[in-house]
Design an enzyme around this catalytic site. Structure first.
Site, PDB file in Angstrom:
ATOM      1  N   TRP A  99       0.829  -1.208   0.000  1.00  0.00           N
ATOM      2  CA  TRP A  99       0.000   0.000   0.000  1.00  0.00           C
ATOM      3  C   TRP A  99       0.861   1.255   0.000  1.00  0.00           C
ATOM      4  O   TRP A  99       0.499   2.263  -0.614  1.00  0.00           O
ATOM      5  CB  TRP A  99      -0.973  -0.034   1.182  1.00  0.00           C
ATOM      6  N   ASP A 166      -0.842   6.899   6.553  1.00  0.00           N
ATOM      7  CA  ASP A 166      -1.948   5.986   6.259  1.00  0.00           C
ATOM      8  C   ASP A 166      -2.041   5.034   7.445  1.00  0.00           C
ATOM      9  O   ASP A 166      -1.199   4.156   7.630  1.00  0.00           O
ATOM     10  CB  ASP A 166      -1.652   5.224   4.966  1.00  0.00           C
ATOM     11  N   LYS A 190     -11.242  -1.888   9.044  1.00  0.00           N
ATOM     12  CA  LYS A 190     -10.359  -2.672   9.914  1.00  0.00           C
ATOM     13  C   LYS A 190     -10.758  -2.468  11.378  1.00  0.00           C
ATOM     14  O   LYS A 190     -11.144  -3.405  12.052  1.00  0.00           O
ATOM     15  CB  LYS A 190      -8.894  -2.259   9.747  1.00  0.00           C
TER      16      LYS A 190
END
Length: 355
Positions: A99, A166, A190
Site C-alpha cells: 500500500w 496511512d 479494519k
C-alpha cells in the site's frame, strides 16, 4: 460451531456495532424509517455525523486546528487527495509494503517523489530505518501498519517535515500524538466500521499552499467547510463507525485497547515461535500487533493446504495469507477477543500433535 473471523478487511466488527446498526436498519432513531433510506441531511443523521467526528477527536485527543471528515473512495483515494492538496514540488515517502508502494505511484503524478528508504528487497519483512528526509520536502508519508507483510510502526516519527500517515489498519489501536501530523487517513474496514467510508484528520493550516487548482470534490477544504456533507456521505458505514467509537469510549479508550492488542499478539507470536511447524515472516522488532503473518517451516511446507483445511474445520475463518505472499495471516484487530486468538493457538497445537 463458533466462527473466529481473522479476515484482514473487511474484517471483524464488535457485536455491539453489528447489533446497534442492525436495529437502525429496521428503525433509525425512532423515525420509523430504515437507516438505509433516511436523508443524510435529516437532523437525526446530522447528529450522528457530528457525534462521530467529536468522538474521533476525543479518543485520539485531537488538538485545536484540526478537522475530522468522513469521505468516500477508501485509502486509495487518499493516495491521490494527499498529493493533490499538499505536494507542491517534492514529497518524501517510505516504501514499507504494497500500500505504501501504491501511494508512491499515485504521488508521482503530482511532483517529484523521493523514496527515502525501502524494504522491498527483503519482501517487505522489516520497517526501513536510518533514513533522512530532505529539508525542502513538502511532506513525509508513511504507512503505519502493513497488512500484507505483518510489519508495523507503533510510534510517531520525529521529523521536521509535514507528516502524513496511512493508518488504515491500526487506527485506534494505540494512542497517537496527532499534533505531529498534518494528515492522518484510515479506511474504516479494519478498526472502525464496514467498508465504504474513510476517516481523515487534517491540520487546517497545512492546506492552501499548492499552486495547482484542485477539483472541488478532491479539495480537503471543501469537505471541512461542508462538515463531510458536500456530497451524500455513506450513511450506514458512518452510523456503524459511531457505534464502534462509542464502544471504544465505554471500554476506556485507546490506551486500554492497546494493552489488549499487545497481549493478544504476544501469545500468538509466542506460539508461532514455539511451534515446530511454523515461523513468523516479519522482523521481530517490527512485528505488527494487528496482522500476524506466518508460514510453515520449510520442511513442513507441503502441509500448508492441510493446515488451512484443518483450521477451517475448527471454525477459523480468513487465516489464509494474502494472495501475493501465501502462508497465513491472522488479523487480530480491536474487535477480536482474546478467546479467538486462544482458539487459533489451540488449533496450531493440535495440528502439531497430528504431525
Amino acid at each position: 460451531m463458533k466462527k473466529h473471523n481473522f479476515y484482514a478487511g473487511p474484517s471483524i466488527l464488535s457485536e455491539y456495532t453489528i447489533k446497534n446498526t442492525a436495529a437502525a436498519v429496521n428503525d433509525f432513531a425512532g423515525t420509523g424509517l430504515s437507516l438505509l433510506e433516511v436523508s443524510h441531511r435529516s437532523k437525526e443523521f446530522v447528529a450522528v455525523s457530528d457525534e462521530a467526528r467529536a468522538l474521533v477527536k476525543e479518543l485520539l485527543d485531537v488538538p485545536a486546528g484540526y478537522e475530522v471528515v468522513f469521505l468516500g473512495g477508501g485509502a486509495s483515494m487518499q493516495f491521490c487527495m494527499v498529493p493533490f492538496n499538499l505536494l507542491n514540488k517534492k514529497a518524501s515517502y517510505l516504501d514499507s509494503g504494497t500500500w505504501a508502494s501504491n501511494a508512491i505511484k499515485e504521488a508521482k503524478f503530482f511532483g517529484e517523489v523521493e523514496v527515502v528508504a525501502s524494504s522491498k528487497e527483503a519482501n517487505y519483512s522489516y520497517i526501513p530505518k536510518g533514513y533522512s528526509i530532505a529539508d525542502d520536502t513538502d511532506y513525509f508519508h508513511f504507512t503505519s501498519n502493513n497488512t500484507i507483510f505483518g510489519t508495523e510502526m507503533r510510534y510517531d516519527p520525529d521529523v521536521k517535515a509535514r507528516l502524513v500517515a496511512d493508518m488504515s489498519s491500526d487506527i485506534f489501536s494505540r494512542p497517537v500524538d496527532v499534533s505531529k501530523y498534518d494528515v492522518i487517513y484510515a479506511g474504516a474496514q479494519k478498526n472502525l466500521g464496514p467498508a465504504g467510508v474513510t476517516l481523515v484528520i487534517v491540520r487546517e493550516d497545512a492546506l492552501g499552499h499548492v499552486e495547482r487548482p484542485i477539483p472541488t470534490i478532491l479539495n480537503f477544504k471543501t469537505h471541512i467547510a461542508k462538515e463531510s456533507m458536500f456530497n451524500t456521505p455513506p450513511v450506514m458505514p458512518i452510523y456503524a463507525s459511531l457505534q464502534t467509537l462509542k464502544l471504544y469510549k465505554e471500554l476506556g479508550g485507546v490506551k486500554v485497547l492497546e494493552k489488549k492488542n499487545i497481549d493478544k499478539a504476544a501469545i500468538l507470536y509466542d506460539e508461532i515461535d514455539r511451534n515446530k511447524l511454523f515461523r513468523g515472516t516479519a522482523a521481530v522488532e517490527d512485528r505488527s500487533i494487528m496482522n500476524v503473518c506466518f508460514v510453515m517451516n520449510e520442511e513442513y511446507k507441503e502441509l500448508e493446504a492441510e493446515f488451512n483445511a484443518f483450521a477451517s474445520a475448527a471454525g477459523m475463518v480468513g487465516i489464509k495469507g494474502h494472495r501475493s505472499v501465501g502462508g497465513f495471516r491472522a488479523s487480530i484487530y480491536n474487535a477480536m477477543d482474546k478467546s479467538s486468538v486462544e482458539a487459533l493457538i489451540q488449533v496450531m497445537k493440535d495440528f502439531e500433535k497430528k504431525h
